[in-house]
Scaffold this motif. Structure first.
Motif, short mmCIF file in Angstrom:
data_model
loop_
_atom_site.label_atom_id
_atom_site.label_comp_id
_atom_site.label_asym_id
_atom_site.label_seq_id
_atom_site.Cartn_x
_atom_site.Cartn_y
_atom_site.Cartn_z
N ASP A 43 0.81 -1.21 0.00
CA ASP A 43 0.00 0.00 0.00
C ASP A 43 0.85 1.27 0.00
OD1 ASP A 43 -2.46 -1.42 0.13
OD2 ASP A 43 -2.12 -1.77 2.26
N TYR A 59 -4.67 -4.29 -1.62
CA TYR A 59 -4.27 -3.48 -2.76
C TYR A 59 -4.79 -4.07 -4.08
CZ TYR A 59 -0.42 -6.47 -4.51
OH TYR A 59 0.32 -7.49 -5.06
N ARG A 89 -8.83 -3.49 -4.34
CA ARG A 89 -9.17 -2.14 -4.82
C ARG A 89 -9.06 -2.04 -6.35
NH1 ARG A 89 -5.90 -0.77 -0.40
NH2 ARG A 89 -4.19 -0.08 -1.74
N ARG A 90 -8.42 -3.01 -6.97
CA ARG A 90 -8.24 -2.99 -8.43
C ARG A 90 -8.79 -4.27 -9.05
NH1 ARG A 90 -3.87 -0.83 -5.76
NH2 ARG A 90 -3.26 1.28 -6.45
#
Length: 345
Positions: free
Chosen positions: A121, A148, A151-152
């Motif tokens: 992050d 991380y 989030r994608r």
């Protein structure tokens, strides 16, 4: 043409590239400090960036490694930029470097980033992952999705554990040696995979380890009923470790992605001891393995090896959950889709 940046730490990034490129439909040029190998269509040998200074290597905390007093680093990025300008690849896979990701994407070439476990992050990782057209995670998303990547999620492919040995017929276990100690009594749940004494394989890698000869000597002394084989820096290097893995009852490994995937292919019981790596990379993987009952995990080299090996022998690990079968092909499919302008789910 697709470019593939291969980091020189250890050999895991290289083995992963070789496994995946075998499933790609177009030529691949490898960009790496590592010596040329003949499986790639072409190979650009890069200058080393680890033999000079490291002043201001992380400017403003926005990059991981961009020192101002390192000519090798400057020449390395210049060589990549020159190659990109001359060849104009359709895509570059980066495994792994935020700086290479930024450079290539700034030059107008789409990038696929190979994901790594752990806490990613920080600002440099955020930048690199935001710039990537697609991200390939070489582990099963059913078992592990770091924040991380969640989030994608729209551009992540969880390929499963990628091993160069996946898809190969498993060799028969090697016969027992005449001088080995006899096996203790076993039950069906703890039976060896072969006739003869119980075997343990210490499988080391080229990425560095805190383990020393005294640790190995102490482990052997604590386990008189076991036959130890050592592959790696404390023993003998083997080009092909699959025969060793299928012949052992317990593999002792670090929590590197390639070692875990190789053990998954062989289907053997494992003791996993995470090495110190940036961003708690190996501890994250080890925690996932422990959580799902796939391996016995220790934070440091044990002193009670007899009990640890007995605990490992009681495991019945469902290694199919690591999804090593077909993982390289799934990664290749995601990379091919990104080269074609499509984000693979």
């Amino acid at each position: 043409m697709i470019g593939w940046y291969v980091h020189h730490q250890g050999r895991g990034h290289l083995h992963r590239a070789r496994a995946i490129t075998a499933h790609l439909d177009e030529d691949v040029t490898v960009l790496s400090t590592l010596p040329r190998e003949d499986w790639a269509a072409d190979w650009l040998e890069l200058p080393r960036d680890d033999v000079e200074g490291r002043t201001d290597a992380s400017p403003g905390g926005r990059l991981h490694y961009a020192p101002v007093d390192n000519l090798g680093h400057t020449e390395r990025l210049a060589a990549i930029a020159s190659w990109v300008t001359r060849v104009r690849p359709r895509l570059v896979v980066v495994d792994v470097s935020v700086e290479v990701t930024v450079l290539v994407r700034t030059l107008g070439i789409p990038v696929v980033v190979m994901a790594m476990p752990g806490d990613r992050d920080d600002a440099p990782h955020e930048l690199g992952h935001d710039l990537a057209r697609a991200i390939v995670a070489p582990w099963p998303g059913e078992l592990y999705q770091p924040g991380y990547l969640r989030r994608r999620a729209d551009k992540v492919t969880y390929a499963g554990g990628i091993s160069r040995h996946a898809g190969r017929p498993l060799p028969a276990p090697a016969p027992a040696t005449a001088t080995a100690a006899a096996s203790p009594a076993t039950t069906a749940a703890t039976a060896p995979r072969h006739d003869g004494p119980r075997r343990v394989l210490l499988l080391g890698g080229a990425g560095g380890s805190r383990l020393g000869p005294a640790d190995l000597d102490a482990a052997r002394a604590a386990t008189p009923g076991w036959q130890w084989t050592v592959a790696g820096p404390l023993g003998e290097w083997h080009a092909d470790v699959l025969p060793l893995l299928v012949s052992t009852d317990v593999a002792v490994i670090a929590a590197g992605q390639n070692s875990v995937a190789d053990v998954a292919v062989a289907g053997c019981r494992a003791v996993v001891i995470a090495e110190d790596r940036p961003f708690d990379e190996q501890r994250a993987t080890a925690g996932v393995l422990a959580q799902h009952g796939l391996a016995v995990v220790r934070e440091a080299w044990p002193t009670d090896w007899a009990a640890v090996l007995d605990e490992a022998m009681a495991l019945d690990p469902a290694w199919e959950r690591w999804r090593a079968d077909g993982a390289a092909a799934r990664a290749a499919q995601a990379i091919q889709a990104a080269a074609d302008g499509v984000v693979a789910r």
